[in-house]
Motif scaffolding. Structure first.
Motif, PDB file in Angstrom:
ATOM      1  N   VAL B  75     -10.104 -11.018  -4.763  1.00  0.00           N
ATOM      2  CA  VAL B  75      -8.744 -10.848  -4.262  1.00  0.00           C
ATOM      3  C   VAL B  75      -8.606  -9.581  -3.414  1.00  0.00           C
ATOM      4  N   GLY B  76      -9.188  -8.493  -3.907  1.00  0.00           N
ATOM      5  CA  GLY B  76      -9.069  -7.225  -3.194  1.00  0.00           C
ATOM      6  C   GLY B  76      -9.653  -7.305  -1.790  1.00  0.00           C
ATOM      7  N   LEU B  77     -10.811  -7.950  -1.682  1.00  0.00           N
ATOM      8  CA  LEU B  77     -11.456  -8.100  -0.383  1.00  0.00           C
ATOM      9  C   LEU B  77     -10.571  -8.890   0.573  1.00  0.00           C
ATOM     10  N   PHE B  78     -10.019  -9.986   0.086  1.00  0.00           N
ATOM     11  CA  PHE B  78      -9.176 -10.832   0.940  1.00  0.00           C
ATOM     12  C   PHE B  78      -7.953 -10.054   1.421  1.00  0.00           C
ATOM     13  N   VAL B  79      -7.334  -9.319   0.498  1.00  0.00           N
ATOM     14  CA  VAL B  79      -6.142  -8.563   0.870  1.00  0.00           C
ATOM     15  C   VAL B  79      -6.522  -7.497   1.900  1.00  0.00           C
ATOM     16  N   PHE B  80      -7.654  -6.828   1.662  1.00  0.00           N
ATOM     17  CA  PHE B  80      -8.088  -5.826   2.638  1.00  0.00           C
ATOM     18  C   PHE B  80      -8.283  -6.460   4.013  1.00  0.00           C
ATOM     19  N   SER B  82      -7.060  -9.138   5.305  1.00  0.00           N
ATOM     20  CA  SER B  82      -5.812  -9.552   5.937  1.00  0.00           C
ATOM     21  C   SER B  82      -5.018  -8.362   6.429  1.00  0.00           C
ATOM     22  N   VAL B  83      -4.936  -7.333   5.597  1.00  0.00           N
ATOM     23  CA  VAL B  83      -4.156  -6.163   5.996  1.00  0.00           C
ATOM     24  C   VAL B  83      -4.804  -5.495   7.206  1.00  0.00           C
ATOM     25  N   PHE B  84      -6.123  -5.420   7.205  1.00  0.00           N
ATOM     26  CA  PHE B  84      -6.842  -4.804   8.310  1.00  0.00           C
ATOM     27  C   PHE B  84      -6.625  -5.581   9.613  1.00  0.00           C
ATOM     28  N   VAL B  85      -6.887  -6.879   9.548  1.00  0.00           N
ATOM     29  CA  VAL B  85      -6.738  -7.722  10.739  1.00  0.00           C
ATOM     30  C   VAL B  85      -5.285  -7.706  11.210  1.00  0.00           C
ATOM     31  N   THR B  86      -4.365  -7.879  10.270  1.00  0.00           N
ATOM     32  CA  THR B  86      -2.954  -7.919  10.621  1.00  0.00           C
ATOM     33  C   THR B  86      -2.488  -6.595  11.216  1.00  0.00           C
ATOM     34  N   GLY B  87      -2.840  -5.511  10.558  1.00  0.00           N
ATOM     35  CA  GLY B  87      -2.403  -4.206  11.016  1.00  0.00           C
ATOM     36  C   GLY B  87      -2.877  -3.911  12.432  1.00  0.00           C
ATOM     37  N   LEU B  88      -4.165  -4.164  12.656  1.00  0.00           N
ATOM     38  CA  LEU B  88      -4.718  -3.880  13.972  1.00  0.00           C
ATOM     39  C   LEU B  88      -4.078  -4.772  15.038  1.00  0.00           C
ATOM     40  N   THR B  89      -3.900  -6.042  14.699  1.00  0.00           N
ATOM     41  CA  THR B  89      -3.296  -6.959  15.668  1.00  0.00           C
ATOM     42  C   THR B  89      -1.882  -6.514  16.012  1.00  0.00           C
ATOM     43  N   VAL B  90      -1.123  -6.123  14.981  1.00  0.00           N
ATOM     44  CA  VAL B  90       0.254  -5.705  15.223  1.00  0.00           C
ATOM     45  C   VAL B  90       0.269  -4.514  16.168  1.00  0.00           C
ATOM     46  N   LEU B  91      -0.601  -3.560  15.942  1.00  0.00           N
ATOM     47  CA  LEU B  91      -0.638  -2.369  16.792  1.00  0.00           C
ATOM     48  C   LEU B  91      -0.944  -2.720  18.249  1.00  0.00           C
ATOM     49  N   ARG B 240     -13.119 -13.168   5.127  1.00  0.00           N
ATOM     50  CA  ARG B 240     -12.093 -14.165   4.820  1.00  0.00           C
ATOM     51  C   ARG B 240     -10.742 -13.539   4.486  1.00  0.00           C
ATOM     52  N   PRO B 241      -9.643 -14.067   5.043  1.00  0.00           N
ATOM     53  CA  PRO B 241      -8.307 -13.525   4.760  1.00  0.00           C
ATOM     54  C   PRO B 241      -7.601 -14.226   3.589  1.00  0.00           C
ATOM     55  N   VAL B 242      -6.419 -13.777   3.239  1.00  0.00           N
ATOM     56  CA  VAL B 242      -5.753 -14.218   2.001  1.00  0.00           C
ATOM     57  C   VAL B 242      -5.387 -15.692   1.967  1.00  0.00           C
ATOM     58  N   MET B 243      -4.941 -16.241   3.096  1.00  0.00           N
ATOM     59  CA  MET B 243      -4.483 -17.625   3.031  1.00  0.00           C
ATOM     60  C   MET B 243      -5.636 -18.602   2.848  1.00  0.00           C
ATOM     61  N   VAL B 244      -6.781 -18.293   3.433  1.00  0.00           N
ATOM     62  CA  VAL B 244      -7.959 -19.115   3.162  1.00  0.00           C
ATOM     63  C   VAL B 244      -8.358 -18.915   1.704  1.00  0.00           C
ATOM     64  N   GLY B 245      -8.200 -17.694   1.225  1.00  0.00           N
ATOM     65  CA  GLY B 245      -8.510 -17.399  -0.168  1.00  0.00           C
ATOM     66  C   GLY B 245      -7.656 -18.215  -1.126  1.00  0.00           C
ATOM     67  N   LEU B 246      -6.442 -18.526  -0.718  1.00  0.00           N
ATOM     68  CA  LEU B 246      -5.559 -19.327  -1.579  1.00  0.00           C
ATOM     69  C   LEU B 246      -6.212 -20.651  -1.959  1.00  0.00           C
TER      70      LEU B 246
END
Lengths: 421, 292, 356
Positions: B75-80, B82-91, B240-246
């Motif tokens: 779980v921790g890896l997936f959250v990381f 997603s947060v990493f990819v999302t954060g960078l994309t948003v910026l 792998r990101p969180v939604m695939v992890g689901l």
């Protein structure tokens, strides 16, 4: 200096990886078991022993969640990025073989002699995949319920007839004790469940998804007299409110039988453990009813194959052959409640040994299993059939719906130039 | 307001809060259901779904779903990821989209109308429909890495970031907002000899707090919920990101309690991001006073 | 005119190029490829060579015809009627599966009406696509105005200066934060036809008078159920955009209005609403786009059923392109969708154009 450095690095690596791994060629494998720790543990153990047992190959597994696996493989193939070994769902195998994703296996025929025939993936005279296990579907219910309503307990030799099944459902409905007499699992509309679980009813009526002699035409088979008779019966289940419809919520599917909402449930061996736990000795796993042409259930589960783009098919084949041993079948069966592919492995397994609570499933696989149509067109056909079943359940005209489904299947076959048949 | 008596004021206030609370009840229940369910064993969770018990932490309550969720998936890896990819994309997205919007609103240049029309037209393309062509494209694209030029972007972070780094919606959002800013400010700065970059940085962006926050939140949501794209371009579990992890939790015997636990966990970053930005949003308004 | 002051080709392109290049590479280019696919017979999985088929894919989606069915007549020539007094017609099968009318082969009934004793039947080559088209439009026409209005209401509600208002801002946004897949799953429980929360609630409120409705299992309620859920789910998204718009309105304008003794409605009508013009255009367009892209709810909740009452264009595009491995057919639907939405947004832009 440079040479010494390299030598040092090599020694260091050797120390880290173990002297043996140094000479081994890496084989990659994709597997659908992510999110299933018990299953992964068995696979990891197999890989570990295989890698230690010889010095040529070293297998590395990449696991994917089952729900996303097929899409991943298709994407991987499109992008030219498949590994050496993949696993493949039985009915999808011909599609992948035809498309050139996988190549025929080259394993010793002796190793698969005793396998359930449905665990072996044959297409066009070649074996493309082999499974270590099978899955089977049964009518799950309680002895006490059947006795209360004076319903005969069917056997493999003498399953229920259509009339008996209908009468049993009506009787239970009459009793008013349950929301519905039978749960077919209509909530599982997403995946293979409809064609896997319900096409055998059609086949028992004497119809099929397609004419299996040529695999070129559905017209006249799916929508023939037997097909329409099946369709009318199927619709009547919903009209008479004997089974919940397509809007069944997934929670009810998972727990309705145990909660006492349903008297019976048409479900697979994977869910059987819950029923055993809830009902103990009272639980019954009954064979499929016979609608006139013999009782049938769907067949073929996950199987292993070598990808067509593998640079090392000999290593991949060697690994698959290593996997096929009885002891791994037993290990998977104990961890996953799957049915072992050989009788000898079944005899050693916890759940399917003689006298064990789920032994009947092995017999179901052996006696009643019928492969889904073995053609590359199957995945599309299955989708079309799924929709037809859902529409008929919701009240669509049976003949029109089956006509339309047959037309669509035939059009798809034509669009694919006969799928190589 | 001064003319209204104190009593009346209190009553009004109470009514206001009542309305706010009633509306809140309508919107909060999925979250309550999710969190409450994550504490229950499967059997109870499922039998509670039909009644109000679904929203109450009653019965056999515990954290075992959480422990099991961690055993089932990293779980921790997936959250990381997603947060990493999302954060960078948003910026990146905020930067390139606000630059483009600045050019569309404040600058006059040859081709402006055409480029803007093309970008707005892309709003209409549902991602599902271009996924396969895009997959074929990124599987061939070159990239300059540490070891020279590589081909193929599969199994990387960049393949999850760059295709999403600019989008029509965000540009549109900035464009509509910038239109409301006083043009005289820009012209005045121009007269004073400021460069375009200076105007962008010193005049426009300081006023853009609310729209930056809004765009960031909306983009964050879209990115964090990515499913189809990472599914087809990322085979390596490490990316792998969180939604695939689901999907790890939808097994043949679905573990509903663990699903709810997992969802509760992965919702925390989004919620935190939203709340933080809300604060920034308010603060930025307070400090700028925006336009007249 | 300040145009010379703001004119700069180099700066304009320089600022726009990063975004334009990204969008061009990752959206426009693949879309053109999808357009090319729609003119071929490309499959998702196939060893067969790709062939150029022209507009065949478009024809097989859009083909429509009207056929006339004459009533069944008895030996005396009188029109036959069933027990309920309805005129009996030959089955449509007699036209669509008849070798004398090969042009209708494989077409299915979309809808019919009667004209005298005859029945006029509109048959379509792809009835499911037609239904998806109608459902999608229904969805857009209902959801766009309702959602925009509700979102504005919520934005006004939380744009007050009250202690603890941030908590409510957070709460109203909640359904957007939770993934749509999860929300859809949850609502499947709520809409359960037997003992779902909604049925239990309505039955409780009416002291048992309310008969349970199978919300998602009944063709007449399924789309409505999905519409309600969708509005509820996404309203917070648009609330945030409205809120950003509201913040751009200067407090001095409100103060001026207060001094002139404006009523609440007047304040809204003459200060707030004019200040939200650009935001309104934005919201309308964004909602329309999102509505046309309706997919996840359908995929989780109904799979297009029952009886195609919840089929939508994107669901069909995905079902066809991936499920049925007909990537060219799926691409064709996407191109059609693109053209439809493009027309609508051109009309929208024309209607909301700035009249100078």
């Amino acid at each position: 200096m440079n040479i010494r450095l390299t030598a040092f690095a090599t020694t260091a690596l050797g120390a880290i990886w173990g002297a043996q791994a140094f000479a081994q060629t890496e084989l990659t494998m994709w597997y659908h078991g992510a999110g299933n720790p018990e299953e992964s543990a068995v696979l990891d153990q197999i890989v570990e022993e295989f890698n230690a047992s010889q010095s040529d190959w070293s297998v590395v597994v990449q696991s994917f969640p089952a729900g996303a696996y097929n899409d991943t493989v298709i994407a991987g193939a499109l992008a030219g990025n498949l590994p050496d070994i993949i696993d493949v769902d039985g009915p999808v195998m011909p599609s992948w073989a035809w498309a050139g994703y996988i190549q025929p296996l080259e394993i010793d025929q002796g190793t698969i002699e005793n396998f359930l025939p449905t665990a072996i993936g044959r297409w066009k005279d070649d074996i493309y995949s082999v499974g270590l296990w099978e899955a089977a579907v049964a009518m799950v219910t309680r002895r006490s319920v059947l006795e209360k309503y004076d319903i005969r307990i069917p056997t493999l030799a003498e399953p229920w007839t259509r009339d008996e099944l209908d009468a049993a459902l009506e009787a239970i409905k009459e009793g008013g004790e349950f929301d519905y007499p039978l749960d077919l699992g209509m909530a599982w509309s997403a995946d293979e469940w409809y064609p896997y679980a319900f096409a055998p009813f059609l086949q028992s009526f004497g119809g099929d998804l397609i004419d299996r002699s040529t695999y070129l035409e559905a017209d006249g088979v799916l929508n023939g007299d037997a097909g329409i008779e099946f369709g009318e019966w199927w619709q009547s289940l919903f009209d008479r409110e004997l089974v919940p419809g397509t809007s069944q919520d997934p929670a009810d599917r998972d727990s309705g039988l145990i909660d006492g909402k349903y008297a019976m449930s048409w479900n697979g061996n994977w869910a059987a453990a819950n029923a055993v736990e809830a009902f103990g000795d009272d639980v019954l796993f009954l064979p499929a009813p016979d609608f006139g042409n013999g009782p049938k259930i769907g067949a073929a589960s996950w199987q292993f194959a070598v990808s067509a783009s593998s640079d090392h098919p000999e290593g991949a084949n060697q690994f698959i052959e290593f996997m096929l041993q009885d002891r791994w079948q037993v290990a998977f069966s104990n961890a996953q409640a799957v049915i072992p592919a050989t009788s000898s492995a079944a005899a050693e397994s916890e759940l399917y040994a003689e006298g064990a609570p789920m032994a009947v499933f092995y017999d179901l696989s052996k006696e009643q299993a019928l492969l889904r149509p073995v053609t590359p067109g199957y995945p599309v056909m299955a989708k079309i059939f799924r929709k037809a079943l859902a529409d008929i359940a919701s009240g669509a005209d049976v003949a029109d719906t089956l006509d339309a489904a047959a037309d669509e299947i035939d059009a798809d076959i034509e669009a694919n130039s006969g799928y190589g048949n | 307001m001064a003319t209204i008596s104190q009593d009346n004021h209190g009553l009004r206030l109470a009514v206001r809060y009542l309305v706010l609370v009633l509306v809140a009840v309508i919107f909060i229940f999925p979250l309550v259901f999710m969190v409450v369910s994550s504490l229950k064993p499967d059997q109870q969770l499922l039998s509670d779904t039909g009644s109000l018990r679904a929203f109450l932490p009653v019965g056999d309550i515990g954290l075992s779903n959480y422990t099991h969720a961690f055993q089932r998936a990293p779980v921790g890896l997936f959250v990381f990821n997603s947060v990493f990819v999302t954060g960078l994309t948003v910026l990146i997205c905020l930067l390139v989209c606000s630059l483009a919007a600045f050019a569309f609103v404040f600058l006059e240049w040859r081709g402006r109308a055409v480029v803007l029309s093309i970008i707005l037209a892309t709003l209409i393309v549902p991602f599902e429909t271009i996924a396969i062509p895009l997959l074929l494209l990124v599987s061939k694209l070159p990239w300059i890495g540490f070891s020279g030029i590589e081909h193929g972007w599969l199994n990387t972070y960049r393949v999850q970031i760059l295709p999403w780094a600019a989008d029509g919606l965000t540009i549109f959002l900035f464009v509509q907002y910038f239109k409301d800013l006083p043009r005289e400010l820009i012209e005045a700065s121009r007269v004073e000899g400021a460069t375009w970059l200076q105007i962008y940085l010193k005049v426009v962006m300081p006023l853009a707090g609310p729209v930056l926050a809004t765009a960031a939140i909306l983009k964050f949501l879209v990115m964090y919920n990515q499913y189809l794209w990472p599914l087809i371009v990322v085979q390596d579990e490490a990316y792998r990101p969180v939604m695939v992890g689901l999907q790890y939790f939808f097994q043949l015997n679905t573990a509903w309690g663990e699903i709810m636990a997992y969802l509760s966990l992965i919702t925390i970053p989004v919620l935190a991001f939203y709340l933080v930005l809300q604060r920034a949003f308010i603060a930025s308004i307070a400090s700028t006073g925006v336009k007249g | 005119m300040a145009s010379s002051l703001l004119r700069s080709d180099r700066a304009g392109w320089g600022f726009a190029i990063p975004a334009f290049a990204l969008i061009g590479t990752f959206i426009v280019l693949p879309f053109f490829f999808a357009f090319y696919l729609s003119l071929t017979n490309q499959r998702l999985i196939s060893p067969n060579p790709t062939e150029f088929v022209g507009l065949d894919n478009y024809r097989s989606l859009l083909g429509v015809a009207v056929v006339t069915l004459e009533p069944e007549r008895g030996d005396d020539g009188a029109v036959l009627r069933d027990e309920d007094g309805n005129i009996e017609y030959p089955s449509l099968r007699s036209v669509t599966r008849n070798d004398d009318t090969p042009q209708y082969r494989g077409m299915r009934e979309w809808f019919r009406w009667s004209s005298g004793d005859d029945a006029r039947v509109v048959i379509a080559r792809d009835v499911v696509f037609m239904k998806a088209l109608v459902n999608t439009f229904t969805f857009v026409l209902v959801v766009a105005p309702c959602q925009a209005a509700l979102a504005l209401g919520l934005a006004l509600l939380i744009n007050q200066r009250l202690r603890g208002i941030n908590v409510f801002r957070g709460i109203y946004f909640m359904p957007v934060v939770v993934s749509i897949v999860v929300v859809s799953l949850l609502w499947r429980f709520i809409y359960d036809g037997q003992d779902g929360l909604l049925n239990n609630l309505l039955s409780g409120l009416t002291f048992g008078l309310f008969q349970p409705v199978d919300w998602l299992g009944n063709p007449s309620t399924a789309l409505g159920s999905i519409i309600v859920m969708s509005i509820w789910q996404a309203v917070g998204f648009h609330m945030v955009i409205w809120l950003a718009g509201l913040q751009t309105i200067s407090p001095t304008l409100y103060e001026a209005a207060d001094i002139e003794g404006a009523t609440k409605w007047q304040r809204f009508r003459f200060v707030t609403w004019p200040g939200l013009r650009n935001t309104a255009v934005l919201i309308l367009i964004v909602i329309t786009m999102q509505c046309f892209a309706l997919f996840a709810q359908i995929d989780v909740m109904t799979k297009g059923g029952p009886l195609d009452s919840t089929q939508t264009l994107v669901f069909q595009a995905v079902e066809r392109g991936y499920g049925k491995q007909d990537i060219s057919g799926g691409s064709t639907i996407s191109v059609l969708l693109f053209l439809i939405v493009l027309c609508i947004s051109l009309i929208q832009r024309w209607l909301t154009r700035e009249r100078t």
